[in-house]
Design an enzyme around this catalytic site. Sequence first.
Site, PDB file in Angstrom:
ATOM      1  N   THR A  12       0.872  -1.159   0.000  1.00 32.63           N
ATOM      2  CA  THR A  12       0.000   0.000   0.000  1.00 32.63           C
ATOM      3  C   THR A  12       0.915   1.217   0.000  1.00 32.63           C
ATOM      4  OG1 THR A  12      -1.916   1.072   1.025  1.00 32.63           O
ATOM      5  CG2 THR A  12      -0.335   0.104   2.520  1.00 32.63           C
ATOM      6  N   CYS A  18      -2.624   6.986   8.464  1.00 27.37           N
ATOM      7  CA  CYS A  18      -3.156   5.626   8.414  1.00 27.37           C
ATOM      8  C   CYS A  18      -2.085   4.638   8.860  1.00 27.37           C
ATOM      9  CB  CYS A  18      -3.594   5.259   7.006  1.00 27.37           C
ATOM     10  SG  CYS A  18      -4.879   6.319   6.345  1.00 27.37           S
ATOM     11  N   HIS A  35      -5.642  -1.540   5.660  1.00 26.00           N
ATOM     12  CA  HIS A  35      -5.240  -0.139   5.710  1.00 26.00           C
ATOM     13  C   HIS A  35      -6.182   0.570   6.692  1.00 26.00           C
ATOM     14  CE1 HIS A  35      -3.972   3.415   2.933  1.00 26.00           C
ATOM     15  NE2 HIS A  35      -4.419   3.897   4.063  1.00 26.00           N
TER      16      HIS A  35
END
Lengths: 150, 210
Positions: A12, A18, A35
């Site tokens: 990712t 995050c 995520h």
Amino acid sequence: MNVVKEPMTIRTSGLGSCVGVVLYDQTKKIAGLVHIMLPDSNLGKSDQVNVAKFADTGIYALMELLKAEGVRPMGLKAKIAGGSQMFQFGSNDTIRIGPRNIEAVKKELKRLSIPLTAEDTGGSSGRTIEFDPAHSILHVRTVSQGTKEI
Amino acid sequence: MNTDNLITDMHLDVLKEVGNIGAAHAATSLSQLLNRKIDMHVPKVELVSFDGMFDLAGGAETVVAGIFLRIEGDLSGSMFFVLPLDSANHFIRKLIGDETFDFASHDIPDMGISAMQELGNILSGSYLSALSDFTGLKIYPTVPSLSVDMVGAIVSFGLIEVSQHSDEVIVIDTQIREEGPDGTASVNGHFFLLPDPSSYAAIFRSLGVL
């Protein structure tokens, strides 16, 4: 939220506040990534809840996904990265969201009895992460410090 | 209040109109500052996924100079002014008169950071005052803050508020172009205005489309 087996990797990019949570089984060489954007699903203000974005529901959902692939929860370990503080101000809900995400992720891992084997969290830099299930290594790239392995 | 289902193409068109008014004012300010012809326009206003929004700025991992500020008042939301590094260097070198300045350097000189924040301040100020005049809404921007990093990491900070409500966001994207001597655009930047979902109703009401 997704699951891969070796020789595939899972990644990712551009994580800020995050937190990327990787759950992996070292012997089966399978891993999943979720995520996490927000610490708590109670923060959700809509009827349709996307479970994957909250720490208290996303990690559990990923564990269930891995179980469906034949992984035993006992064999799972975790590596996490992210949770930085990109800016020093924001609305009330966004202040310290990075540290709060990290805290919530760790609490949930503890509740699910999944050992945390490595982390690269906090700071004020964005991260791109890629996990290689064949070697259980998480590659973490930042703009200023290049790539490191945890 | 769930306004997701209420947003139609007509609403997005009205926002585009408003965005273009703001962009015209901001372009004038920037032209005066740099003594160059600057063009800004809103190509479209869309309801996009979070990933879709990063794609608008070149993909989550693209390194940019990003200015972030919050908007408070009758309308709340987040605003980003995102420039690819070469474009940011181009603007700031002109502004501070230092051709060696580089955002990619390890210790970015304070002078350049300060100039970039001021640039963000002037542009967002003219954009938002146009928006405020047009809608009659009171809008107060905070002091801008700069980060040089991956666009996903920067812009996702403004999506936290939205993500509590939905997985899609209204993006008023504004493209910035500078005409070079040979007529080609030498700079390509973006303005993102992300109203908080709690403000959708206030905007549409002020524009007479609710």
